[in-house]
Design a protein around this motif. Structure first.
Motif, PDB file in Angstrom:
ATOM      1  N   ASP A 125      -1.007  -5.430  -8.572  1.00 36.62           N
ATOM      2  CA  ASP A 125      -0.871  -4.620  -9.783  1.00 36.62           C
ATOM      3  C   ASP A 125      -0.321  -3.236  -9.463  1.00 36.62           C
ATOM      4  N   PHE A 126       0.449  -3.126  -8.370  1.00 38.20           N
ATOM      5  CA  PHE A 126       1.112  -1.874  -8.020  1.00 38.20           C
ATOM      6  C   PHE A 126       2.543  -1.871  -8.565  1.00 38.20           C
ATOM      7  N   ILE A 127       2.951  -0.728  -9.094  1.00 34.42           N
ATOM      8  CA  ILE A 127       4.343  -0.532  -9.509  1.00 34.42           C
ATOM      9  C   ILE A 127       4.825   0.781  -8.906  1.00 34.42           C
ATOM     10  N   PHE A 128       5.969   0.748  -8.227  1.00 34.65           N
ATOM     11  CA  PHE A 128       6.541   1.934  -7.606  1.00 34.65           C
ATOM     12  C   PHE A 128       7.686   2.482  -8.447  1.00 34.65           C
ATOM     13  N   ASP A 129       7.670   3.773  -8.696  1.00 36.93           N
ATOM     14  CA  ASP A 129       8.796   4.470  -9.322  1.00 36.93           C
ATOM     15  C   ASP A 129       9.384   5.384  -8.248  1.00 36.93           C
ATOM     16  N   ASP A 130      10.448   4.898  -7.603  1.00 37.46           N
ATOM     17  CA  ASP A 130      10.997   5.609  -6.454  1.00 37.46           C
ATOM     18  C   ASP A 130      11.660   6.923  -6.833  1.00 37.46           C
ATOM     19  N   LYS A 131      12.254   6.987  -8.012  1.00 37.12           N
ATOM     20  CA  LYS A 131      12.961   8.199  -8.407  1.00 37.12           C
ATOM     21  C   LYS A 131      12.004   9.368  -8.581  1.00 37.12           C
ATOM     22  N   ILE A 135       3.240   6.036  -8.419  1.00 36.30           N
ATOM     23  CA  ILE A 135       2.666   4.719  -8.157  1.00 36.30           C
ATOM     24  C   ILE A 135       1.675   4.419  -9.273  1.00 36.30           C
ATOM     25  N   THR A 136       1.861   3.266  -9.935  1.00 34.67           N
ATOM     26  CA  THR A 136       0.948   2.829 -10.973  1.00 34.67           C
ATOM     27  C   THR A 136       0.074   1.718 -10.417  1.00 34.67           C
ATOM     28  N   HIS A 137      -1.239   1.881 -10.598  1.00 38.32           N
ATOM     29  CA  HIS A 137      -2.202   0.892 -10.099  1.00 38.32           C
ATOM     30  C   HIS A 137      -3.319   0.768 -11.119  1.00 38.32           C
ATOM     31  N   LYS A 138      -3.528  -0.449 -11.612  1.00 42.60           N
ATOM     32  CA  LYS A 138      -4.550  -0.698 -12.637  1.00 42.60           C
ATOM     33  C   LYS A 138      -4.367   0.236 -13.835  1.00 42.60           C
ATOM     34  N   ALA A 152       2.340   5.719   1.431  1.00 42.50           N
ATOM     35  CA  ALA A 152       1.621   4.822   0.510  1.00 42.50           C
ATOM     36  C   ALA A 152       2.388   3.532   0.297  1.00 42.50           C
ATOM     37  N   LYS A 153       3.686   3.655   0.112  1.00 48.85           N
ATOM     38  CA  LYS A 153       4.493   2.458  -0.149  1.00 48.85           C
ATOM     39  C   LYS A 153       4.489   1.522   1.053  1.00 48.85           C
ATOM     40  N   GLN A 154       4.631   2.089   2.245  1.00 54.52           N
ATOM     41  CA  GLN A 154       4.625   1.245   3.444  1.00 54.52           C
ATOM     42  C   GLN A 154       3.288   0.531   3.622  1.00 54.52           C
ATOM     43  N   LEU A 155       2.198   1.260   3.382  1.00 53.38           N
ATOM     44  CA  LEU A 155       0.866   0.663   3.554  1.00 53.38           C
ATOM     45  C   LEU A 155       0.597  -0.414   2.506  1.00 53.38           C
ATOM     46  N   ILE A 156       0.997  -0.143   1.254  1.00 48.10           N
ATOM     47  CA  ILE A 156       0.753  -1.108   0.174  1.00 48.10           C
ATOM     48  C   ILE A 156       1.609  -2.359   0.358  1.00 48.10           C
TER      49      ILE A 156
END
Length: 195
Positions: A125-131, A135-138, A152-156
């Protein structure tokens, strides 16, 4: 100082970058508040306000996530950690060399341009907004600094796998000698934001 600012401007313009300079911390903040830049270079010692305070105002008051390279004659690890914790993305110690400034700017912009999309993570349920480095979670969205976001992105994306601390440090700080403790500070902040 103006001589150093002029020299950095010359080096970067020779490398085909468009540069805008300012002579004071408050002028710098006014420029940032009313214009959009791809990268900021901030000297720790500015005439009217501490560079660290300028850095904090950019991140906390203006909520601007533009990459920032801190330029300083300070040498201790404590000072490096202080600047990184306040929101700097990179740290160049004086006396700097022209090729180093150009290379750091090039590398920072390359990393910044690499992440330019919104990506849902499969089977999570993670969403990344790179721009915007969100990070959206739950259904809760958190904003991250550039380094925090990268970590965070690498770990997730690698949940359940071993992520090398050395590789993270090398990717984020390059040749700068940064301790694992500095990385731990970032990871702690990430955990807090993601609850």
């Amino acid at each position: 100082n103006n001589i150093e600012s002029d020299e950095i401007q010359r080096v970067l313009e020779d490398n085909n970058y468009h540069i805008k300079t300012s002579d004071s911390g408050f002028e710098f903040l006014n420029l940032i508040a009313s214009n959009t830049y791809d990268l900021l270079i901030l000297d720790w010692n500015v005439p009217d306000i501490s560079g660290l305070d300028v850095l904090e105002k950019i991140r906390v008051d203006l909520h601007i996530s533009t990459p920032i390279i801190m330029l300083t004659c300070r040498q201790s690890e404590f000072d490096v950690v202080q600047a990184l914790n306040r929101g700097a993305d990179d740290y160049i110690k004086k006396p700097w060399q022209p090729f180093e400034i150009a290379s750091r700017v090039r590398a920072m912009l390359r990393r910044q341009n690499y992440y330019q999309q919104i990506t849902p993570v499969p089977n999570s349920d993670f969403i990344f907004d790179d721009k915007f480095q969100l990070i959206t979670h739950k259904k809760q969205t958190s904003r991250f600094g550039r380094k925090e976001y990268f970590i965070a992105k690498q770990l997730i994306l690698n949940i359940g796998k071993i992520v090398s601390r050395d590789l993270l440090i090398k990717e984020l700080w390059g040749p700068i000698n940064v301790s694992a403790r500095t990385l731990d500070v970032y990871i702690s902040k990430i955990r807090h934001k993601l609850n």
